[in-house]
Structures are given as C-alpha cells and as structure tokens.
Motif scaffolding. Structure first.
Motif, short mmCIF file in Angstrom:
data_model
loop_
_atom_site.label_atom_id
_atom_site.label_comp_id
_atom_site.label_asym_id
_atom_site.label_seq_id
_atom_site.Cartn_x
_atom_site.Cartn_y
_atom_site.Cartn_z
N HIS A 178 0.82 -1.21 0.00
CA HIS A 178 0.00 0.00 0.00
C HIS A 178 0.86 1.26 0.00
O HIS A 178 0.33 2.37 0.12
CB HIS A 178 -0.91 0.04 1.24
N ILE A 208 0.10 4.36 -2.32
CA ILE A 208 -1.16 5.03 -1.97
C ILE A 208 -0.97 5.89 -0.72
O ILE A 208 -1.30 7.08 -0.69
CB ILE A 208 -2.28 4.00 -1.68
N ASP A 209 -0.44 5.27 0.32
CA ASP A 209 -0.32 5.98 1.61
C ASP A 209 0.71 7.10 1.53
O ASP A 209 0.52 8.17 2.10
CB ASP A 209 0.08 4.99 2.71
N ARG A 258 -0.65 10.21 -0.32
CA ARG A 258 -1.55 10.99 0.53
C ARG A 258 -0.76 11.78 1.57
O ARG A 258 -0.97 12.96 1.79
CB ARG A 258 -2.54 10.03 1.21
N ARG A 286 4.50 9.26 -10.23
CA ARG A 286 3.37 9.67 -9.40
C ARG A 286 3.86 10.25 -8.07
O ARG A 286 3.37 11.27 -7.60
CB ARG A 286 2.52 8.42 -9.19
#
Ligand code: B12
Lengths: 435, 147
Positions: free
Chosen positions: B69, B72-73, B76, B112
């Motif tokens: 993950h 994603i984490d 953020r 990203r």
C-alpha cells in the motif's frame, strides 16, 4: 448425522491427523471478491488435506476504512480482502458451499483491535481466526499492549459465545511467528502457550499453537517437540493442535531456493509432528502470489509431506531440555504475576520477562538481542530482564551485518554462501534432483 | 578544525504498514552515513509523522513501505506534509516495495510520487546504492552550509 454444516476448524485438522495427514494452508487474500472466491474454491478442490484462508488487507487491520474506500475508488489493488466493508452478503457468497467436514476457512488478519473483523466474519458464518493480545500487537502496531489485551479479551468472549452443537469457534495464536524472524524459539513457544492459556481463560475450547521454521533444522525440531509437550501440560482440557509456518522471514529470491526451503519446512512438519502447515510460494520474496502459485505450492507441499514421511532421517534432539526448560521458565514467570492472564502478559512486558528482539513497539522492553551463532542456531546476545541464562552481551550491529542475518536462510537455500553453515539435507528429501 | 554538525533524519513507515525490519536497516545505514536518526516505528498515522517532522525539524525524512500500500499511503502523506509551510522544502525520500504489482508498476509509481512531492523515490535493484549517494549529498550540503 447433522443437517447444518459443522463449523469446526479444529475438527477438520483432527480428522486429517487420524488419517495420518497434515493439513496444508496458504496465506491468501485478494481485494476482488470474485478472485477471493476463485482462490478459496481452488484450494478446496485440491486433492490434498487443505484449509482455506482469507487474509485481510492492511487498511481493514487498522480500521482505516476511509483510506480503504478511497483506494478502492481509485481502482487500486489492496493487499488482502476487505472483510469489514465487503459486507455480510458478499462474504457469504464467496464462501458459500465450500465448508464441509473436510474443509474449513480461517480468517487471518494481524489486528490488535479485531472486533470489527471478528463481528464481520461471524456475521458471515465464519468462526475460525488467528491472532493474540501480544502477537497481533507487538509486531503489527503501536497500540498500547493493555488496549490490545482488552480488545482480545472481548474478541475471545464474542467467539466463545458462538459455541454450540454445530459450531466450535477456533482461535490460533500467532505467538510462534513474532517479527517473522530472528526470535529464539523459547520466547516464541512461551508466547504461543501464554496466548493459548489466555484464549482458554476467555472461553475458547479449540485453539492452535503456532511455531515458524527458523534458521536451524534441529533447533526447530526441538522447539516443536517442546511446544507439543507444553501444550499437553497447559491446555490438556481443550482441543489444541500445532501449526508450523514455513519460514516467515526474508525468503529465497530464486524459484529453486524457495522450493528447497519449502521442502525443508515439510520435513520439519513431519519430524516435529505438526498437524497443519502454512505454505508459502515461490513469489514470497517479490510480491503477493497468484491463485495458481498458491495451489501449485500446496500440492508441492502435500507431495513433500508424503515424501518426508516415507523417508525418515536420523536426528537427535539433544537441545530439547534447554528449550523446554527456558520456555517453561518464561511461561511460569509470567503466569506468577497475576491470575488474570491478560494482566500477567502486560506485567511481563513491564518487567521485561518477555522481550521481543528487534521489536520497535513502545511497550516492548527492547533490551533483549538475538543473533545467529556459528552453528546457525538462534541464540541470545543479551536476555535483558528475561529470567534466562545471560548471553555474552550486545554487540554493535552494522546495517550489513543485520542484512546478513536477515538473509542467512535465503542465501543458504538460494545456494549463496551464508555466513555460517546451516545443517540440513535438502537433497535427501525427495526423489527429485534439487541441487 | 571546523566543528561539523550532525545531520538529522526521521525514519518512518506509512499509516497502514507494520513492517519494521526495513526501518531498522535504514536507521543503521543512515547512522553509518553520519546522521542522528529518530525511528518512528510501525503504522505511523499521517498526523503523527507530520507532527514529528515539525517538532524535530530534521534535515531528511526517509519513508519506507513494503506491504503493497506504500504508493497510496505515501502519496496521501506527502501531499498533506507539503501543505505545512515549514516542511515544504524538507528533503524526502521514499522506497521499498511500494505496490502490489511488484516491479512492473515501478516507473509509474516513481512519476506519481515525485509529482506528489517526494524529492526522490527508491525502488528496485540498485535502490540502496542510489539512496546512499542521495543521503551523502544531503549530509554534505547540511555540513557545507554551516557557518
Ligand atoms: C517479515 C515479514 C512480515 C512480518 C513483519 C514483522 C515486522 N514488524 O517487521 C509480518 C509477519 C508481521 C508481516 C506482515 C504482513 N506482510 Co509481510 N513480509 C515479511 C517478509 C517475509 C520479510 C520482510 C523483511 O523482513 N525484510 C527485511 C528487510 C531488511 O528488507 P525489505 O523490507 O525488503 O527492505 C529492503 C528493500 O526493500 C529496501 N528498502 C525498503 N524500504 C526502503 C526505503 C528506502 C528509502 C530505500 C532506499 C530502500 C528501501 O532496502 C531493504 C534492504 O535491502 C516479506 C517477504 C520477503 N521479503 O521475503 C513479506 C512481505 C513484505 N509482506 C507482505 C504482506 C502482504 C504482508 C501482510 C499484508 C500479510 C500477508 N502476507 O498477506 C502483513 C502486513 C501487515 C501490515 N499492516 O502491513 C508482502 C508485500 C507484498 C507487496 N508489496 O505487494 C511480502 C512481500 C510477502 C508476500 N510476497 O506476500 N510480514
């Protein structure tokens, strides 16, 4: 004859044992329910004694449903099945028709606050899971251990209340796998047994005690024997069995290396009289395995177990007395602190009677240090305040030395030179050429 | 001889990740490179990490995740962290096994994560060696900029 399907994970393992079979089980979890279903169905259909697994994703483990939803909305893949948000109907659908008296499903998570997870699984008709107040807290979170103990007490009571003629809730302790690697066996055994006692104190009647394969075959065999002996003493009045995990630390990077390590785990399961074996795949070092990689690994494991049973190798358990004695000392020192096992566990952490090496959790004493010795066994450099024979004292550890210890098993099975010999005989294990 | 100040680093993982062997390794590696290191440990909520960086004011933040993950984490987290004015220019590195699709998603993730605000992203074969060069660079600029 019963009409309802029995929910009795321990019973399936017992019946397999009576047939002379060791149950094999994957660590499997996907965010997509359809994929999760096909994985469970594929495992159930294998011609081997298997158990099914639903591994829960990390957001659900931590109760972070906001992060979970935004990840799913963005089309991301999770590292497991989102059991709580998936909803009862979805989980019933993906497990429907699979459980019978030869196959049961266990939910595996890693949460120190498991009430949501356990409510969701029991709502969906599942009552076998895994964890423990220390083993799902220290290596998995930063939650205070006392809160985890309280959460796990309520979880045990919730599970135990389901007990009935067709339902025997089952709980496995993860105590035998603390940090996955580099934890000397006496501490793993002690936490496994202590959590088993905790489960029983809060109403469970069917439990399993875990142990993970580590750096040295003979040491692991002694550990399994010690675990079985102590389970017989402390848990004699309830149903229990032993589950062995294939190595839970850094896995070999090559397919051949992974295959050899898994074969060694099967041999250990046979020689150590485990009842169930958690199987890893060739993808372990790299990424989450596919369904096909899991089923292949499970069939390999079933073959390996048969081969090892048919080809016993001589071995001695010279070290059994030490590991048995030391594990018992840790258990007794803890139990003496309180009649309430949960309070005894937190008390043992405060006093340093239980001290998990390399564990960064704020409630872990953090004074004990372990190392792989020249013979490949796991030993203590320092025992901290644990009531064990003191080691020679902690030595400064460099990043390179840490990686070498972590890669000790992987390098050996990948055919790279380890720092010290690791006695085992993989080439004797089956008819196949493996060297 | 001029007195050299030790550069400081915060080592952490993301909110959903429980793996810590990676953190212990990075702590040792950075110590050997001359940093004083604060290791925040497992499952670090965004707020705690941002607060830790504000109060400790490190020269470098190193984030590691291996549970799948991570991207994603970390994305953020860095977006939130960059909104804090005093952390807007903090050198930040992220690495490990950042997605569930193994090496295949590597270059997408790098783009990203750098776009989201990381100074550098370290994944794949030569990650540790490239990171050492990066960490020495940050150290040298800290020590070079002292009075
Ligand atoms: C030990 C282990 C655990 C232990 C961790 C205990 C602890 N507190 O640390 C336990 C059992 C608790 C665990 C749990 C889980 N794990 Co785990 N675990 C491992 C395992 C076997 C070894 C990891 C390890 O110790 N490595 C040693 C360190 C030193 O190496 P490293 O972490 O890879 O870091 C190196 C590089 O990646 C790099 N690096 C890392 N970070 C950074 C950062 C920077 C800046 C740089 C430059 C470099 C860098 O440098 C390091 C040295 O080379 C790996 C598989 C493997 N590698 O064999 C799986 C693995 C990491 N786990 C995995 C998963 C999914 C989980 C679980 C979800 C359960 C599961 N398997 O389904 C839970 C997650 C819990 C959570 N909330 O996060 C997956 C991740 C897959 C992915 N990325 O897509 C792996 C790869 C296994 C697998 N194939 O499924 N795990």
């Amino acid at each position: 004859m019963t009409t309802a399907t029995q929910q009795d994970f321990g019973g399936v393992v017992r019946r397999a044992r009576a047939r002379g079979e060791i149950v094999v089980q994957p660590r499997m979890g996907f965010s997509d329910p359809a994929l999760m279903r096909s994985g469970l169905a594929a495992v159930a259909a294998l011609k081997a004694a298997t158990a099914g697994t639903i591994t829960v994703d990390s957001y659900t483990r931590l109760g972070d449903y906001a992060a979970l939803r935004s990840a799913l909305d963005a089309g991301e893949n999770l590292n497991g099945y989102p059991l709580v948000t998936a909803g009862e109907q979805t989980t019933r659908k993906i497990t429907q028709g699979l459980a019978d008296d030869g196959f049961q499903i266990q939910v595996r998570h890693g949460s120190p606050a498991p009430l949501d997870i356990v409510r969701a699984m029991t709502d969906a008709g599942l009552c076998a899971t895994e964890g423990g107040p220390l083993s799902y807290c220290l290596p998995y979170s930063r939650l205070p251990a006392a809160e985890s103990v309280e959460n796990w007490r309520r979880t045990c009571e919730l599970l135990a209340a389901l007990h009935g003629p067709d339902t025997v809730p089952h709980l496995e302790t993860f105590g035998g796998c603390l940090m996955g690697q580099l934890c000397p066996p006496e501490l793993l055994i002690a936490v496994s047994i202590l959590e088993g006692i905790f489960f029983r104190q809060h109403g469970l009647r069917s439990v399993s005690l875990s142990y993970t394969q580590q750096t040295h075959h003979a040491q692991d065999r002694e550990a399994l024997t010690a675990l079985r002996t102590l389970a017989g003493e402390y848990l004699a009045d309830i149903d229990w069995h032993i589950v062995l995990y294939t190595y839970m630390g850094v896995f070999p990077a090559t397919a051949d290396g992974a295959r050899r390590l898994r074969r060694q785990a099967a041999r250990l399961a046979v020689e150590g009289h485990a009842d169930r074996l958690i199987v890893k795949t060739g993808a372990e070092a790299h990424r989450i395995p596919t369904v096909a990689e899991n089923t292949t690994a499970l069939l390999d494991a079933a073959d390996d177990l048969t081969a090892a049973a048919g080809n016993p190798l001589p071995g001695n358990d010279d070290g059994i007395h030490t590991v048995l004695h030391d594990a018992r000392t840790l258990i007794e020192a803890t139990l003496e602190l309180s009649r309430d096992v949960g309070a005894a566990l937190t008390g043992a952490l405060r006093r340093g009677y239980l001290d998990v090496p390399f564990c960064l959790h704020p409630d872990n004493p953090g004074r004990a240090v372990s190392r792989i010795d020249r013979t490949g066994r796991l030993t203590w450099l320092s025992v901290g305040a644990m009531p064990l024979r003191p080691g020679p004292g902690p030595a400064a550890l460099t990043s390179t030395e840490l990686l070498a210890d972590l890669a000790h098993v992987a390098n050996h099975f990948d055919g790279l030179e380890p720092r010290s010999p690791l006695p085992h005989q993989p080439h004797l294990d089956s008819g196949r050429n493996s060297q | 001889m001029p007195r050299t100040i030790s550069p400081t680093a915060v080592v952490s993982t993301v909110s959903s990740d429980a793996h810590t062997w990676n953190l212990i390794f990075l702590e040792l590696l950075l110590t050997e490179t001359g940093y004083r290191v604060h290791n925040v440990g497992a499952c670090v909520p965004d707020e705690l990490l941002i607060e830790t960086c504000r109060t400790r004011n490190p020269h470098l933040l190193v984030l590691s995740s291996v549970n799948g993950h991570g991207a994603i984490d970390a994305e953020r987290l860095i977006k939130r962290l960059r909104t804090v004015p005093e952390l807007a220019a903090l050198p930040t590195a992220v690495g490990g096994k950042l997605g569930t699709d193994g090496e295949s998603g590597l270059s997408t993730r790098r783009r990203r994560l750098t776009r989201a605000g990381f100074t550098a992203v370290f994944e794949g074969a030569a990650a540790v060696a490239r990171f050492q060069t990066f960490a020495r660079g940050v150290r040298d600029s800290v020590q070079g900029s002292q009075p």
